[in-house]
Design an enzyme around this catalytic site. Structure first.
Site, short mmCIF file in Angstrom:
data_model
loop_
_atom_site.label_atom_id
_atom_site.label_comp_id
_atom_site.label_asym_id
_atom_site.label_seq_id
_atom_site.Cartn_x
_atom_site.Cartn_y
_atom_site.Cartn_z
N GLU A 185 -3.27 7.46 -4.25
CA GLU A 185 -3.15 6.22 -3.46
C GLU A 185 -3.16 5.00 -4.38
O GLU A 185 -3.98 4.93 -5.29
CB GLU A 185 -4.33 6.13 -2.48
CG GLU A 185 -4.33 4.86 -1.65
CD GLU A 185 -5.66 4.66 -0.91
OE1 GLU A 185 -5.82 5.23 0.18
OE2 GLU A 185 -6.54 3.95 -1.44
N TYR A 225 0.87 -1.20 0.00
CA TYR A 225 0.00 0.00 0.00
C TYR A 225 0.89 1.23 0.00
O TYR A 225 1.83 1.32 0.80
CB TYR A 225 -0.88 0.01 1.26
CG TYR A 225 -1.59 1.34 1.48
CD1 TYR A 225 -2.92 1.50 1.08
CD2 TYR A 225 -0.94 2.44 2.06
CE1 TYR A 225 -3.57 2.71 1.25
CE2 TYR A 225 -1.58 3.65 2.22
CZ TYR A 225 -2.90 3.78 1.81
OH TYR A 225 -3.53 4.99 1.98
#
Ligand code: GDP
Ligand code: MN
Length: 397
Positions: free
Chosen positions: A189, A101
């Protein structure tokens, strides 16, 4: 402005970040065509501006054309966490070996940019962050210093990318930063940033952005003509659209008291005052909107604003809370009367003025002696009255 995944991917691709082949589709015919072009297995992914689609059943694997059609017929009518699905992305399915992530966002408190990252990405990233906070790294990019390949490599190492992935991860971090900067983003993101490939073939392994979330800073829209392509015709609120055309700052809410004021702070306090009054009176009446008419609260602006708020069928009463500054409250009062003449609305209006020519403004309104036009001396009193009128509107009219 938040982007859909299929739009966010575009901005990552512009920077040369690898993403799986994918096509956006809005009906089963388009899905079938997309799936045939991409091949099998493919993933069919709900396009909604909210996360956790996977857990909600909005991300499904399909091994054949028929399966792709079938799952898309499940997904297309879905509403995920109150967001109506606007289409699906049909994407090449990848063999995932590991999920990372990585996000870059604005950090207002330290006035720089946060890089949040973990080597344990995927759908459970929030749970992991809660249970193993030490595995989530929070690093910073200083806008005034160069974020170069050396800095990016150091960052990739401290995030905990596997040794074999560090060089590629550093390149991706740099490209994400470029994407963030060049697009005036507030968030970029990638989750998962997946390591994909054949587990038995080292040379096939590579990092790929399987999901992307990007938010753009609306204040920078004036210098990005290309953003027009991201407009979301299906989901535009007609009142917000109209307000934007008039250059007004308007947000549509769920309640029944229209709120108009000048200055974001004053309007926010007015919203609180209305909600508080609704609670006090046991009716739970809430504001129907936020509308900031800004500094130059001219008669015309007041007229446009009332027109938007009064045309909202949800609105049962309106609170106007103006602090006269450059524009005197006399002018605002004239604008209110003009608007009422023009609109002929029967919905009750409560006006509170303060500042420049407040008393004169209020007396203009009082003299006009209109049914359903009320004046109040304080914000508190005005909010109580507006909330009461919204709850009992029909008696008054
Ligand atoms: P989100 O739930 O909204 O974050 O949607 P994602 O696009 O991140 O997908 C959720 C999860 O579905 C991912 O974390 C993966 O585990 C899985 N997934 C997504 N794309 C693929 C793919 O191409 N192959 C495989 N095997 N799984 C995928
Ligand atoms: Mn995701």
């Amino acid at each position: 402005m938040d982007l859909y995944e299929y739009q966010a991917r575009e901005l990552l691709e512009e920077q040369g970040i690898a993403t799986p082949k994918a096509v956006f589709a809005q009906n089963s015919h388009e899905v079938a065509q997309a799936a045939e072009g991409i091949g099998y297995p493919c993933v069919v992914k709900a396009q909604v501006k909210i996360g956790h689609r996977g857990q909600a059943g909005g991300v499904r694997l399909a091994k054949t054309r028929d399966e792709a059609i079938l799952v898309s017929e499940d997904i297309l009518p879905m509403t995920i966490h109150k967001h109506k699905v606007s289409g699906v992305l049909v994407a090449e399915a990848k063999n995932i070996l590991h999920e990372y992530y990585v996000s870059i966002s604005v950090d207002r408190s330290s006035r720089d940019f946060d890089v949040l990252a973990t080597a344990n990405g995927g759908t459970e990233v929030e749970e992991i962050a809660r249970e193993h906070p030490e595995s989530v790294k929070r690093l910073h990019i200083d806008a005034l210093e160069d974020f170069d390949i050396e800095a990016a490599t150091k960052m990739a190492e401290s995030i905990g990318f596997y040794h074999a992935d560090v060089d590629q991860a550093a390149q991706i971090l740099l490209k994400m930063w470029r994407c963030f900067k060049e697009n005036d983003a507030t968030l970029v993101e990638i989750n998962p940033l997946a390591k994909i490939g054949d587990p038995d073939d080292e040379s096939s392994k590579t990092l790929c952005a399987l999901d992307a979330k990007i938010s753009l800073d609306d204040n920078a829209a004036f210098r990005h003509d290309g953003w027009k392509r991201f407009a979301d015709p299906v989901h535009v609120d007609p009142f917000e659209q109209k307000a934007r055309e008039h250059g007004l700052h308007y947000v549509h809410l769920n309640g029944s008291v229209g709120v108009i004021g000048n200055g974001a702070g004053l309007v926010m306090s007015s919203l609180d005052a209305v909600s508080g009054a609704g609670e006090d009176q046991g009716t739970n009446v809430k504001p129907a909107n936020f509308l900031d008419i800004g500094g130059g609260a001219s008669a015309q602006v007041m007229c446009d604003s009332l027109e938007i708020v009064l045309s909202d069928p949800q609105v049962e009463s309106v609170l106007v809370n103006v602090y006269g500054g450059i524009t005197s409250c006399e002018q605002v009062a004239e604008g209110i009367l003009e608007a009422l003449d023009k609109l002929g609305s029967s919905k009750p209006l409560v006006v509170r003025f303060d500042g420049n020519a407040a008393a004169e403004g209020l007396s203009i309104l009082a003299r006009a002696d209109r049914a359903n036009l009320h004046v109040a001396q304080t914000m508190e009193e005005a909010a109580q009255q507006a909330a009461h009128l919204a709850a009992n509107g029909r008696e008054v009219r």
